[in-house]
Design a protein around this motif. Structure first.
Motif, PDB file in Angstrom:
ATOM      1  N   ARG A   1      44.074  46.404  47.796  1.00  0.00           N
ATOM      2  CA  ARG A   1      43.861  46.653  46.387  1.00  0.00           C
ATOM      3  C   ARG A   1      44.426  47.993  45.946  1.00  0.00           C
ATOM      4  NH1 ARG A   1      37.612  44.807  46.497  1.00  0.00           N
ATOM      5  NH2 ARG A   1      37.916  43.559  48.318  1.00  0.00           N
TER       6      ARG A   1
ATOM      7  N   PRO B   1      39.434  48.767  36.828  1.00  0.00           N
ATOM      8  CA  PRO B   1      40.034  47.426  36.813  1.00  0.00           C
ATOM      9  C   PRO B   1      41.451  47.477  37.342  1.00  0.00           C
ATOM     10  CG  PRO B   1      39.987  48.360  34.598  1.00  0.00           C
ATOM     11  CD  PRO B   1      39.198  49.294  35.468  1.00  0.00           C
ATOM     12  N   PRO B   2      41.922  46.400  37.919  1.00  0.00           N
ATOM     13  CA  PRO B   2      43.297  46.385  38.434  1.00  0.00           C
ATOM     14  C   PRO B   2      44.298  46.492  37.303  1.00  0.00           C
ATOM     15  CG  PRO B   2      42.387  44.172  38.420  1.00  0.00           C
ATOM     16  CD  PRO B   2      41.253  45.098  38.080  1.00  0.00           C
TER      17      PRO B   2
ATOM     18  N   ASP C   1      45.351  41.399  39.083  1.00  0.00           N
ATOM     19  CA  ASP C   1      44.088  40.749  39.417  1.00  0.00           C
ATOM     20  C   ASP C   1      44.374  39.508  40.247  1.00  0.00           C
ATOM     21  OD1 ASP C   1      43.865  38.186  37.320  1.00  0.00           O
ATOM     22  OD2 ASP C   1      45.091  39.865  36.596  1.00  0.00           O
TER      23      ASP C   1
ATOM     24  N   ASP D   1      42.250  37.846  45.013  1.00  0.00           N
ATOM     25  CA  ASP D   1      41.392  38.980  44.716  1.00  0.00           C
ATOM     26  C   ASP D   1      42.314  40.092  44.254  1.00  0.00           C
ATOM     27  OD1 ASP D   1      39.279  40.791  44.557  1.00  0.00           O
ATOM     28  OD2 ASP D   1      38.325  40.007  46.357  1.00  0.00           O
ATOM     29  N   ASP D   2      41.742  41.206  43.794  1.00  0.00           N
ATOM     30  CA  ASP D   2      42.580  42.272  43.269  1.00  0.00           C
ATOM     31  C   ASP D   2      43.640  42.678  44.289  1.00  0.00           C
ATOM     32  OD1 ASP D   2      40.855  42.166  41.177  1.00  0.00           O
ATOM     33  OD2 ASP D   2      39.929  44.134  41.502  1.00  0.00           O
TER      34      ASP D   2
END
Length: 417
Positions: free
Chosen positions: A40, A274-275, A280, A304-305
Motif C-alpha cells: 500500500r 485514503p489511497p 484503491d 485492496d489498497d
C-alpha cells in the motif's frame, strides 16, 4: 537465498503483529503476510524494506493472521507482536491500573485453563517484561504431547490492526480447514482458525489459532499444535489438544483480566489516509481484469489498497496473477532497476524475472514484470503456473506470457490522476 528474499525475511522479522509469519509462515513460510501493508505504500520504511521483493503482494490476502512467531507466544527473543505492543504502547496510551504479574503467574493462569494432563517445558514473560505477558508449555493429555501458547496485549479495538487480525485469510494464499469470526455478548470480537504450520503442508503439523479483541482494547492470542513444538518436532497426534470450543473458552476466560489490567492501553491508531485516486483495491482489480488477454477467464479475485490478484484459467489450468501499484518509489530506482533495466521512450524502467515459486508449491514458477515510471509509480505484476503459490503446479508456464505481463505493468491505466 536471493537478496530479494533476505530483504523480505529481515522486514518480516521486524514487524510486530503481522502477521506476519504472518502472519505474512508463518515464519519463513508466511512472509507474504507482512508484505501486504508494504504494497500500500503508506509508510516509507515498510515500502523501502519490501521494495526489493517482486512477488510479495500476497500479504493483503492473509494479513489478518496472527502467529506465534510474530507475537512471541513461544517465548522467542524476537517476539514483537501483541505482547510487544502491550509492553511498549504508543504515545498517548493509558497506564495499566492493576498490579504487575510475574512470568510464573501468567504461566499458572494458562495451566489453570487447560484440560487435565501432564504439563512440561513451561516458559513465558510477566506483564512488566519487555516482550509483554505470555506463557507457553507442552501439554500431554494422554493422546500425545502438544505445544500450547498464549500472549496478552493491547490494541486499538477500532484500528486497522485489530480488523486485519480478526479477518479470516484468503484461501488462495493460506490453506485452512475452517475459520470463523463472531462478536460475543459484551462486544468482544473473536477469530478462530484451524490451519497448518506450513501453508504448503510439507509436514502434517497443524496450527490452530484464536485471537480475541475486547471492547476496551485488550487481546488474547492463543495457539496450539499437534506436536510438542511449533517447528522441527514430529507430529504426535492427529489434532491439537483443545477443540474449537475449548480454544474459545481459553481466550475468553475472565482469568486473563488481571493480566490485561496490568498493561497500558494502546493509543488510538491514526486515521489512515485514503489511497491516491485509482489506487484503491476495487479500481486496481477492475483495471487488472480489463488488461488480461481474452483467453484468461477470471475464476476469482480480490483487491485492496495498492494490490489486487486474480486466478485465471485459459483452459490449460489455473494461474494466479497478482499486482502491486505503489506510488512514491523514485528513491528506489537505482536499487531496483540497475544498468541492465530496459528504459521505454517515456522513461519507464522495466526489469523482468523468471524464478521458482517461493511458497513451496511443487514445480511452481513465478514470472514478474517490475516497472518504475518517471513520476515514481512502481507497478509490479507476477504470474504463476498454479492457482496458488503453495500448491503444486497446474500447468507448465503461467497463463500470461512475459510480454503480456509487461503490457499490463506499463499500461496507462495505472497512472495516478
Amino acid at each position: 537465498m536471493s537478496g530479494t528474499q533476505k530483504d523480505l525475511d529481515g522486514f518480516e522479522d521486524g514487524l510486530g503483529y503481522a502477521l506476519r509469519r504472518a502472519g505474512e509462515e508463518f515464519t519463513a513460510e508466511g512472509r507474504s503476510l507482512v508484505d501486504g501493508g508494504v504494497a500500500r505504500g503508506r509508510r516509507r520504511l515498510r515500502r523501502r524494506r519490501a521494495a526489493a521483493m517482486t512477488g510479495g503482494v500476497v500479504a493483503l490476502a492473509v494479513v489478518g493472521l496472527g502467529a506465534p512467531y510474530a507475537t512471541g507466544t513461544l517465548g522467542g527473543d524476537d517476539g514483537q507482536g501483541e505482547a510487544g505492543v502491550a509492553a511498549h504502547p504508543k504515545a498517548g496510551a493509558s497506564p495499566g491500573k492493576g498490579p504487575q504479574l510475574s512470568a510464573q503467574q501468567v504461566i499458572a493462569t494458562l495451566e489453570g485453563l487447560l484440560p487435565r494432563g501432564k504439563v512440561s517445558e513451561q516458559g513465558g514473560h510477566g506483564t512488566a517484561d519487555r516482550d509483554g505477558p505470555s506463557a507457553h508449555l507442552v501439554l500431554d493429555d494422554g493422546r500425545g504431547k502438544a505445544a500450547v501458547g498464549v500472549s496478552v496485549g493491547a490494541v486499538d479495538p477500532h484500528g486497522a490492526e485489530a480488523k486485519q487480525r480478526l479477518a479470516c485469510p484468503d484461501r488462495t494464499y493460506v490453506p485452512y480447514d475452517s475459520c470463523r469470526n463472531e462478536t460475543l455478548a459484551g462486544g468482544s470480537r473473536l477469530m478462530v482458525l484451524r490451519g497448518y504450520e506450513y501453508p504448503d503442508k510439507r509436514v502434517d503439523t497443524k496450527w490452530w489459532h484464536a485471537y480475541l479483541v475486547t471492547p476496551d482494547g485488550y487481546t488474547v492470542d492463543a495457539n496450539e499444535w499437534n506436536a510438542p513444538a511449533e517447528k522441527g518436532a514430529e507430529v504426535t497426534r492427529p489434532e491439537p489438544p483443545l477443540t474449537v470450543g475449548q480454544l474459545k473458552a481459553l481466550v475468553t476466560s475472565r482469568a486473563w483480566r488481571p493480566v490485561m489490567n496490568a498493561l497500558e492501553k494502546a493509543a488510538p491508531e491514526p486515521v489512515p489516509q485514503p489511497p491516491a485516486r485509482g489506487q484503491d483495491g476495487r479500481t486496481i482489480l477492475r483495471n487488472l481484469k480489463a488488461l488480461l488477454p481474452a483467453s484468461a477467464k477470471v475464476v476469482s479475485g480480490r483487491g485492496d489498497d495498492g494490490f489486487a490478484y486474480v486466478v485465471v484459467d485459459d483452459g490449460k489450468g489455473a494461474s494466479l496473477v497478482q499486482i502491486n501499484v505503489q506510488p512514491g518509489m523514485s528513491d528506489l530506482g537505482d536499487e531496483l532497476f540497475g544498468a541492465g533495466a530496459e528504459v521505454l521512450p517515456d522513461g519507464t524502467k522495466v526489469v523482468t524475472h523468471r524464478e521458482p515459486g517461493e511458497k513451496g508449491g511443487e514445480g511452481v514458477v513465478m514470472w514478474t514484470a517490475d516497472t518504475l515510471r518517471p513520476d515514481g509509480l512502481r507497478v509490479v505484476v507476477s504470474a504463476f503456473n498454479s492457482g496458488a503459490q503453495n500448491t503444486k503446479a497446474t500447468r507448465e508456464t503461467p497463463a500470461l506470457t512475459m510480454r503480456q505481463l509487461k503490457a499490463v505493468a506499463t499500461s496507462g491505466k495505472w497512472a495516478v490522476k
